[in-house]
Design an enzyme around this catalytic site. Structure first.
Site, PDB file in Angstrom:
ATOM      1  N   THR A  65      10.826  -7.880 -12.040  1.00  0.00           N
ATOM      2  CA  THR A  65      10.182  -9.190 -12.093  1.00  0.00           C
ATOM      3  C   THR A  65       9.084  -9.276 -11.033  1.00  0.00           C
ATOM      4  O   THR A  65       9.314  -8.975  -9.861  1.00  0.00           O
ATOM      5  CB  THR A  65      11.219 -10.307 -11.855  1.00  0.00           C
ATOM      6  OG1 THR A  65      12.222 -10.230 -12.854  1.00  0.00           O
ATOM      7  CG2 THR A  65      10.559 -11.671 -11.893  1.00  0.00           C
TER       8      THR A  65
ATOM      9  N   CYS B 108       2.077   1.767  11.380  1.00  0.00           N
ATOM     10  CA  CYS B 108       3.172   2.045  10.450  1.00  0.00           C
ATOM     11  C   CYS B 108       4.119   3.118  10.967  1.00  0.00           C
ATOM     12  O   CYS B 108       4.605   3.951  10.212  1.00  0.00           O
ATOM     13  CB  CYS B 108       2.598   2.453   9.092  1.00  0.00           C
ATOM     14  SG  CYS B 108       1.612   1.166   8.316  1.00  0.00           S
TER      15      CYS B 108
ATOM     16  N   GLN C  74      -7.699   0.162   3.687  1.00  0.00           N
ATOM     17  CA  GLN C  74      -8.414  -0.415   4.829  1.00  0.00           C
ATOM     18  C   GLN C  74      -9.804  -0.907   4.468  1.00  0.00           C
ATOM     19  O   GLN C  74     -10.396  -1.684   5.231  1.00  0.00           O
ATOM     20  CB  GLN C  74      -8.509   0.601   5.966  1.00  0.00           C
ATOM     21  CG  GLN C  74      -7.253   0.747   6.789  1.00  0.00           C
ATOM     22  CD  GLN C  74      -6.872  -0.524   7.541  1.00  0.00           C
ATOM     23  OE1 GLN C  74      -7.677  -1.449   7.718  1.00  0.00           O
ATOM     24  NE2 GLN C  74      -5.622  -0.585   7.982  1.00  0.00           N
TER      25      GLN C  74
ATOM     26  N   ASN D 203      -7.876   4.296   8.625  1.00  0.00           N
ATOM     27  CA  ASN D 203      -7.258   3.138   9.259  1.00  0.00           C
ATOM     28  C   ASN D 203      -7.376   3.157  10.782  1.00  0.00           C
ATOM     29  O   ASN D 203      -7.314   2.104  11.416  1.00  0.00           O
ATOM     30  CB  ASN D 203      -5.786   3.041   8.860  1.00  0.00           C
ATOM     31  CG  ASN D 203      -5.027   4.326   9.113  1.00  0.00           C
ATOM     32  OD1 ASN D 203      -5.347   5.367   8.525  1.00  0.00           O
ATOM     33  ND2 ASN D 203      -4.014   4.276   9.969  1.00  0.00           N
TER      34      ASN D 203
ATOM     35  N   SER E  44      -3.971  -3.079  -0.637  1.00  0.00           N
ATOM     36  CA  SER E  44      -2.902  -3.844   0.010  1.00  0.00           C
ATOM     37  C   SER E  44      -3.447  -5.184   0.463  1.00  0.00           C
ATOM     38  O   SER E  44      -4.444  -5.250   1.182  1.00  0.00           O
ATOM     39  CB  SER E  44      -2.342  -3.071   1.208  1.00  0.00           C
ATOM     40  OG  SER E  44      -1.271  -3.779   1.804  1.00  0.00           O
ATOM     41  N   ALA E  45      -2.757  -6.285   0.077  1.00  0.00           N
ATOM     42  CA  ALA E  45      -3.288  -7.631   0.289  1.00  0.00           C
ATOM     43  C   ALA E  45      -3.374  -8.033   1.751  1.00  0.00           C
ATOM     44  O   ALA E  45      -4.298  -8.737   2.156  1.00  0.00           O
ATOM     45  CB  ALA E  45      -2.433  -8.643  -0.472  1.00  0.00           C
TER      46      ALA E  45
ATOM     47  N   GLY F 145       0.788  -1.223   0.000  1.00  0.00           N
ATOM     48  CA  GLY F 145       0.000   0.000   0.000  1.00  0.00           C
ATOM     49  C   GLY F 145       0.818   1.269   0.000  1.00  0.00           C
ATOM     50  O   GLY F 145       0.464   2.248  -0.663  1.00  0.00           O
ATOM     51  N   THR F 146       1.925   1.270   0.739  1.00  0.00           N
ATOM     52  CA  THR F 146       2.752   2.477   0.790  1.00  0.00           C
ATOM     53  C   THR F 146       3.312   2.806  -0.583  1.00  0.00           C
ATOM     54  O   THR F 146       3.306   3.974  -1.011  1.00  0.00           O
ATOM     55  CB  THR F 146       3.890   2.306   1.811  1.00  0.00           C
ATOM     56  OG1 THR F 146       3.323   2.269   3.131  1.00  0.00           O
ATOM     57  CG2 THR F 146       4.878   3.464   1.736  1.00  0.00           C
TER      58      THR F 146
END
Length: 372
Positions: A227, A314, A169, A141, A189-190, A71-72
């Site tokens: 990659t 974070c 979020q 968040n 973001s996963a 996400g960042t």
């Protein structure tokens, strides 16, 4: 406590077992998705299957998705495309947006509920000399407060601006519809919805011309070279396919959250629940324990077997008064006594009972405002 109780889903959600298994299979198989032989084609198929799964979850086109390291990076990528446009962000954005935007960005106020002031936004864009770039998160968040993103998009586009939405979020907790929101860019973001850490995406509306964020071999349509992390991308895809089942549990999770808040308010009527009267994520509660510093609460609950946090996760483990809560009108002292409790699909009623018991004991022992 017989077991640890995890109440910090907004920091990172537990990874789904099927995600772990899928990633292990991909790592065992190997293969570079840019290679043209069978192994490479298999890896490429896994990347594209994951891209399609995420596109299905958030209702966008697969080619609009650019995979990132999380996400960042997605937020930094988005803000790097602002170019010479004047930059506007809300005062309650995540640190990754605040830092990427820098001091030149205009921080727009939120009200006491954490909602962006649309009149101020409208006036600021009208006064700007050139079309602007705006970044507003979908769901906060720390508080879970949900912004009226479609209305914000309409205001921004009326002034020929671009809108980036940090939806990190929200994805996997509530329905998220890229097309319906009308935004130009959106970050994902996963690990916030059961996928692995270190993988995310920036969704770029079809036809939007942006410079490459990382230059090299031309991967990700030439916008983010390097990659691809095939195993993590495959894990994201599995988590995306699982997310609808988790979203369907939203009402049940919200019921547990609301019960927890009501019981805390019974114990401490002075405890403020930030954003408690406006739409917010079903799992998130930002609540004060009057007179008890957040850092002490986090450590005490941890010793008692509960994982909670103070604001964002974070900040290199630092506990500081939340800029989000201060933007909502909280004093330094008030913001410094608030913690974030974020529930998830594994949270039970027994977990809430045990947490309330721990909360009661800590409040009685440490708060100077407690009246026996």
């Amino acid at each position: 406590m017989s077991k640890a109780v995890y109440l910090d889903y907004n920091a990172t959600a537990p990874i789904h077992q099927q995600v772990v298994e899928a990633m292990a299979a991909v790592m065992t198989a190997g293969g570079n998705p840019s290679s043209v032989h069978q192994s490479g084609r298999t890896a490429r198929n896994r990347v594209e299957e994951a891209r399609a799964a995420l596109a299905g979850l958030i209702n966008c086109k697969s080619p609009e998705i650019i995979f990132t390291s999380g996400g960042t990076e997605a937020n930094n990528f988005a803000l790097s495309t602002a170019g010479d446009r004047p930059l506007f962000i809300s005062a309650a954005e995540h640190d990754s947006v605040l830092a990427a935007a820098g001091e030149a960005a205009v921080r727009l106020p939120v009200d006491s509920h954490g909602i962006l002031n649309l009149d101020v936004l409208r006036a600021a864009l009208a006064a700007a000399e050139t079309p602007a770039f705006v970044s507003v998160m979908l769901a906060n968040n720390e508080t879970g407060v949900i912004q009226p993103i479609r209305a914000i998009a309409d205001i921004v586009h009326k002034q020929d601006g671009l809108l980036h939405c940090d939806a990190i979020q929200a994805v996997g907790k509530i329905p998220v519809d890229f097309n319906e929101f009308g935004v130009d860019m959106m970050s994902v973001s996963a690990h916030k919805f059961g996928g692995p850490q270190g993988i995310g995406a920036l969704v770029l509306r079809e036809g939007l011309a942006v410079p490459a964020f990382i230059r090299g071999g031309g991967q990700e349509l030439g916008r983010r070279a390097g990659t691809e992390n095939v195993a993590a991308i495959a894990g994201l895809g599995v988590a995306a396919r699982t997310a609808e089942k988790i979203i369907a549990q939203g009402e049940a999770i919200a019921a547990l959250r609301d019960e927890m808040e009501a019981r805390i308010r019974d114990l401490s009527p002075a405890s403020r629940i930030y954003g408690g009267t406006v739409p917010r994520l079903p799992n998130t509660s930002s609540i004060e324990m009057p007179g008890v510093p957040a850092e002490l609460q986090v450590m005490s609950f941890d010793l008692d077997g509960f994982a909670v946090s103070a604001g964002s996760a974070c900040s290199s483990g630092k506990v500081k008064a939340s800029h989000v809560l201060k933007a909502m009108g909280a004093s330094e002292e008030e913001a410094g006594t608030a913690i974030r409790i974020s529930l998830g699909w594994r949270t039970t009623a027994a977990d809430i009972d045990a947490f309330i018991d721990s909360w009661r004991k800590l409040y009685k022992r440490k708060s100077p405002k407690f009246a026996a």
